[in-house]
Design a protein around this motif. Structure first.
Motif, PDB file in Angstrom:
ATOM      1  N   PHE A   1      63.783  59.884  16.663  1.00  0.00           N
ATOM      2  CA  PHE A   1      63.932  58.642  17.432  1.00  0.00           C
ATOM      3  C   PHE A   1      64.773  58.880  18.669  1.00  0.00           C
ATOM      4  CE2 PHE A   1      67.793  58.426  14.897  1.00  0.00           C
ATOM      5  CZ  PHE A   1      68.717  57.820  15.729  1.00  0.00           C
ATOM      6  N   VAL A   2      64.489  58.064  19.687  1.00  0.00           N
ATOM      7  CA  VAL A   2      65.282  58.074  20.918  1.00  0.00           C
ATOM      8  C   VAL A   2      65.953  56.711  21.042  1.00  0.00           C
ATOM      9  CG1 VAL A   2      65.128  58.126  23.446  1.00  0.00           C
ATOM     10  CG2 VAL A   2      63.897  59.830  22.094  1.00  0.00           C
ATOM     11  N   GLU A   3      67.237  56.739  21.339  1.00  0.00           N
ATOM     12  CA  GLU A   3      68.050  55.524  21.502  1.00  0.00           C
ATOM     13  C   GLU A   3      68.125  55.184  22.986  1.00  0.00           C
ATOM     14  OE1 GLU A   3      72.035  56.109  20.034  1.00  0.00           O
ATOM     15  OE2 GLU A   3      72.820  54.417  21.186  1.00  0.00           O
ATOM     16  N   VAL A   4      67.858  53.934  23.313  1.00  0.00           N
ATOM     17  CA  VAL A   4      67.941  53.536  24.721  1.00  0.00           C
ATOM     18  C   VAL A   4      68.789  52.274  24.870  1.00  0.00           C
ATOM     19  CG1 VAL A   4      65.694  54.539  25.289  1.00  0.00           C
ATOM     20  CG2 VAL A   4      65.808  52.117  24.713  1.00  0.00           C
ATOM     21  N   HIS A   5      69.398  52.162  26.031  1.00  0.00           N
ATOM     22  CA  HIS A   5      70.143  50.955  26.408  1.00  0.00           C
ATOM     23  C   HIS A   5      69.857  50.637  27.861  1.00  0.00           C
ATOM     24  CE1 HIS A   5      72.417  51.108  22.698  1.00  0.00           C
ATOM     25  NE2 HIS A   5      72.535  52.406  22.906  1.00  0.00           N
ATOM     26  N   LEU A   6      69.700  49.364  28.146  1.00  0.00           N
ATOM     27  CA  LEU A   6      69.501  48.937  29.528  1.00  0.00           C
ATOM     28  C   LEU A   6      70.746  49.207  30.368  1.00  0.00           C
ATOM     29  CD1 LEU A   6      67.988  45.641  28.278  1.00  0.00           C
ATOM     30  CD2 LEU A   6      66.725  47.118  29.849  1.00  0.00           C
ATOM     31  N   SER A   7      71.897  48.864  29.819  1.00  0.00           N
ATOM     32  CA  SER A   7      73.146  48.963  30.574  1.00  0.00           C
ATOM     33  C   SER A   7      73.819  50.318  30.338  1.00  0.00           C
ATOM     34  CB  SER A   7      74.090  47.831  30.153  1.00  0.00           C
ATOM     35  OG  SER A   7      74.472  47.984  28.792  1.00  0.00           O
ATOM     36  N   ASN A   8      74.767  50.622  31.193  1.00  0.00           N
ATOM     37  CA  ASN A   8      75.562  51.840  31.023  1.00  0.00           C
ATOM     38  C   ASN A   8      76.692  51.531  30.038  1.00  0.00           C
ATOM     39  OD1 ASN A   8      77.226  54.012  31.129  1.00  0.00           O
ATOM     40  ND2 ASN A   8      77.604  53.932  33.336  1.00  0.00           N
TER      41      ASN A   8
ATOM     42  N   SER B   1      73.688  57.667  18.048  1.00  0.00           N
ATOM     43  CA  SER B   1      73.546  58.781  19.002  1.00  0.00           C
ATOM     44  C   SER B   1      73.631  60.173  18.375  1.00  0.00           C
ATOM     45  CB  SER B   1      74.603  58.677  20.110  1.00  0.00           C
ATOM     46  OG  SER B   1      74.412  57.512  20.853  1.00  0.00           O
ATOM     47  N   PRO B   2      74.565  60.408  17.423  1.00  0.00           N
ATOM     48  CA  PRO B   2      74.672  61.773  16.882  1.00  0.00           C
ATOM     49  C   PRO B   2      73.423  62.234  16.133  1.00  0.00           C
ATOM     50  CG  PRO B   2      76.639  60.484  16.358  1.00  0.00           C
ATOM     51  CD  PRO B   2      75.621  59.527  16.892  1.00  0.00           C
ATOM     52  N   VAL B   3      72.601  61.295  15.679  1.00  0.00           N
ATOM     53  CA  VAL B   3      71.412  61.683  14.907  1.00  0.00           C
ATOM     54  C   VAL B   3      70.110  61.396  15.682  1.00  0.00           C
ATOM     55  CG1 VAL B   3      72.465  61.595  12.621  1.00  0.00           C
ATOM     56  CG2 VAL B   3      71.550  59.487  13.612  1.00  0.00           C
ATOM     57  N   ALA B   4      70.240  60.975  16.944  1.00  0.00           N
ATOM     58  CA  ALA B   4      69.056  60.709  17.774  1.00  0.00           C
ATOM     59  C   ALA B   4      68.538  62.009  18.384  1.00  0.00           C
ATOM     60  CB  ALA B   4      69.424  59.733  18.895  1.00  0.00           C
TER      61      ALA B   4
END
Ligand code: DQA
Length: 145
Positions: A95-102, A116-119
């Motif tokens: 899986f890929v983790e995404v966020h619109l904001s920083n 994040s550590p397992v993405a």
């Protein structure tokens, strides 16, 4: 190749939710952009949004049997949910983790992600382009490129 796009809590409010942070695209706009990119890349996507942690877990478990990977914006569950992390690891799909904001430049509590550590990868700060870049990255990873 088939990918599930998962939107976590409050993402159905996109377009009217803090537009100075999240932009003015609605969730439908985001999904349409993803559909267009998916057909360009020759992959299939399905999209799902829930405000409920358990529903997200049930969806991930159930979808894992028919998809090769997940593109997920976990919303606030990013910072709180060990269950979501365990569920994603448990179904054994990249899986890929995404966020619109920083998220790194906002409140301190947004700097930590349980996922994040397992993405396979993480993209944040580019608005709708975080999703599009994340989809490209996930497809490349699944294709072994
Ligand atoms: C978000 C960032 C999270 O911290 C927040 O809780 C969200 C949206 C983003 O896309 O920038 O709901 O995941």
């Amino acid at each position: 190749m088939r990918i599930a796009v998962v939107h976590g809590p409050n993402l159905r409010l996109l377009g009217r939710r803090e537009p100075e942070v999240y932009g003015t695209d609605t969730l439908d706009d985001v999904n349409e952009r993803l559909e267009a990119l998916a057909s360009e890349l020759g992959v299939q996507i399905e999209t799902f949004q829930s405000n409920h942690e358990g529903e997200l877990l049930d969806f991930i478990d159930e979808a894992a049997g028919r998809v090769d990977g997940f593109l997920i914006n976990p919303g606030a569950f990013t910072h709180t949910s060990i269950a979501l992390r365990d569920g994603l690891v448990g179904v054994d799909r990249p899986f890929v983790e995404v966020h619109l904001s920083n998220t790194a430049g906002r409140e301190r509590f947004r700097r930590h992600s349980y996922l994040s550590p397992v993405a396979s990868g993480v993209v944040y700060g580019f608005g709708v382009h975080s999703y599009l870049l994340g989809l490209r990255g996930l497809v490349a990873r699944l294709a072994g490129r």
